[in-house]
Design an enzyme around this catalytic site. Structure first.
Site, PDB file in Angstrom:
ATOM      1  N   SER A  30       0.808  -1.217   0.000  1.00 13.61           N
ATOM      2  CA  SER A  30       0.000   0.000   0.000  1.00 13.61           C
ATOM      3  C   SER A  30       0.842   1.269   0.000  1.00 13.61           C
ATOM      4  O   SER A  30       0.297   2.368   0.079  1.00 13.61           O
ATOM      5  CB  SER A  30      -0.911   0.009   1.235  1.00 13.61           C
ATOM      6  N   THR A  55      -1.700   3.673   4.664  1.00 10.59           N
ATOM      7  CA  THR A  55      -0.736   4.778   4.521  1.00 10.59           C
ATOM      8  C   THR A  55       0.264   4.686   5.662  1.00 10.59           C
ATOM      9  O   THR A  55      -0.125   4.391   6.790  1.00 10.59           O
ATOM     10  CB  THR A  55      -1.468   6.141   4.644  1.00 10.59           C
ATOM     11  N   THR A  90      -4.914   7.816   8.317  1.00 13.01           N
ATOM     12  CA  THR A  90      -4.951   6.700   7.379  1.00 13.01           C
ATOM     13  C   THR A  90      -6.386   6.212   7.274  1.00 13.01           C
ATOM     14  O   THR A  90      -7.201   6.441   8.177  1.00 13.01           O
ATOM     15  CB  THR A  90      -4.000   5.566   7.798  1.00 13.01           C
ATOM     16  N   GLY A  91      -6.694   5.552   6.173  1.00 12.63           N
ATOM     17  CA  GLY A  91      -8.056   5.074   5.971  1.00 12.63           C
ATOM     18  C   GLY A  91      -8.596   5.554   4.634  1.00 12.63           C
ATOM     19  O   GLY A  91      -7.834   6.022   3.778  1.00 12.63           O
ATOM     20  N   ARG A 121      -7.006   9.223  -9.423  1.00 11.24           N
ATOM     21  CA  ARG A 121      -7.659   9.354  -8.106  1.00 11.24           C
ATOM     22  C   ARG A 121      -6.631   9.814  -7.065  1.00 11.24           C
ATOM     23  O   ARG A 121      -5.520   9.299  -6.985  1.00 11.24           O
ATOM     24  CB  ARG A 121      -8.245   8.010  -7.699  1.00 11.24           C
ATOM     25  N   THR A 180       1.603   6.965   0.445  1.00 11.07           N
ATOM     26  CA  THR A 180       0.686   5.859   0.128  1.00 11.07           C
ATOM     27  C   THR A 180       0.598   5.645  -1.378  1.00 11.07           C
ATOM     28  O   THR A 180       0.854   6.572  -2.159  1.00 11.07           O
ATOM     29  CB  THR A 180      -0.731   6.166   0.670  1.00 11.07           C
TER      30      THR A 180
HETATM   31  N1  ASP Z   1      -5.767   7.414   3.033  1.00  7.14           N
HETATM   32  C1  ASP Z   1      -5.194   6.670   1.930  1.00  7.14           C
HETATM   33  C2  ASP Z   1      -5.908   7.043   0.674  1.00  7.14           C
HETATM   34  O1  ASP Z   1      -7.119   7.127   0.679  1.00  7.14           O
HETATM   35  C3  ASP Z   1      -5.247   5.187   2.124  1.00  7.14           C
HETATM   36  C4  ASP Z   1      -5.084   4.692   3.543  1.00  7.14           C
HETATM   37  O2  ASP Z   1      -4.476   5.344   4.369  1.00  7.14           O
HETATM   38  O3  ASP Z   1      -5.590   3.611   3.876  1.00  7.14           O
HETATM   39  O4  ASP Z   1      -5.260   7.168  -0.344  1.00  7.14           O
END
Ligand code: ASP
Length: 308
Positions: free
Chosen positions: A66, A166, A217-218, A194, A184
């Site tokens: 990731s 991330t 993160t998320g 995107r 990320t």
């Molecule tokens: N926040 C990151 C994104 O949407 C992904 C993650 O942190 O899980 O690109």
């Protein structure tokens, strides 16, 4: 002026001595990141160097699907990465989004901050900037991530809103300076172009040397609607501990959109007194903390259950 105002930074009390060094990072892989940062910090290095080098280790780890090299590609099979860095000492920031072919996007983000007149570069322009500044063009797609992409293509199952992570990192050095950063490859199999929260200052990360910093993160599609890292720092400025500040921000997100309980969103925070915090919409979000005495992974409880 009250003690809490001074401690939260409202008083801008430059006499105050921070109790660093310290570092906090997202996820289990954050332990490697904070330990790398810690080595730099313990040798008297800067918070900014500690953030960049700590994140570089995860970016270069092909097994992390990731972040950076080995990250899952977009729907066309091309890895596009996002990263940002913020320097508490200068309140400067740099970020890159939709960057291809560069293994260490956090280092390009730092170069944007330090060697350009801009704060954010995207796509081909970011790549041209990186090449001009000596970064090598490389293949980010590993055999493993290519195989996963091909399997996804065969299933033709659309965007997977659960495939993402991330590395977010916040550091405090011995001089009392702080920095934050994140990197990320975003959502796996995302639409080309995107961009999530990570390269957006205030959403994916924020830092104010007077107070502290945060990283997120998320699911970026939801995170970026709340500027949660800026909000967390502002809660800390108003006297909340990093833990309570993270919890209040997650609470705000869930109050506004209760359906985000089903979405993974998590925050880590560190203040200038070397106090840690983390909170998440879902249970058992792992985060890593480092001090000269200790390095460990902890877990949040999730939702409104997060406790000190
Ligand atoms: N926040 C990151 C994104 O949407 C992904 C993650 O942190 O899980 O690109």
């Amino acid at each position: 002026m009250t003690e809490s105002q001074i401690e939260s930074g409202l008083g801008r009390d430059s006499q105050r001595i921070a109790r660093g060094p310290a570092a906090i990072a997202t996820w289990n892989f954050g332990k490697t990141a904070v330990e790398t940062s810690g080595q730099i910090l313990i040798e008297g290095g800067s918070a900014l160097d500690a953030v960049e080098k700590g994140i570089n280790v995860i970016e270069l780890d092909a097994s992390e699907c990731s972040v950076g090299y080995g990250g899952l590609p977009n729907a066309d099979g091309i890895v596009e990465v996002d990263a940002a860095i913020m320097d508490g000492k200068t309140h400067d920031a740099g970020s890159v989004a939709g960057l291809k072919h560069i293994k260490c996007p956090i280092s390009v983000a730092r170069r944007v901050m330090e060697a350009s007149d801009h704060a954010m570069l995207v796509g081909d322009g970011a790549l041209a900037f990186a090449i001009t500044h000596g970064f090598q063009i490389e293949h980010l797609l590993t055999d493993e991530s290519k195989a996963k992409w091909k399997a996804w293509l065969e299933k033709s199952s659309g965007v997977d809103l659960t495939t993402h992570d991330t590395i977010g990192l916040v550091t405090l050095d011995e001089q009392g300076n702080m920095a934050s950063g994140c990197s990320t490859s975003g959502l796996g199999y995302k639409h080309p172009g995107r961009v999530g929260d990570s390269p957006l200052i205030g959403s994916g990360l924020y830092m104010d040397n007077d107070v502290g910093g945060a990283a997120a993160t998320g699911l970026g599609e939801e995170i970026l609607k709340f500027c949660p890292c800026f909000l967390t720092v502002e809660y800390m400025r108003n006297g909340y501990s990093p833990m309570d500040a993270c919890r209040k921000t997650i609470g705000r997100i869930l109050d506004k959109k209760p359906q985000n309980r089903k979405v993974s969103i998590a925050l880590v925070a560190l203040n200038r007194r070397a106090e840690f915090g983390a909170a998440s919409t879902q249970p058992n979000f792992p985060y890593a903390i480092w001090t000269p005495q200790n390095s460990e992974v902890r877990n949040t409880k999730g939702g409104n259950l997060d406790q000190k």
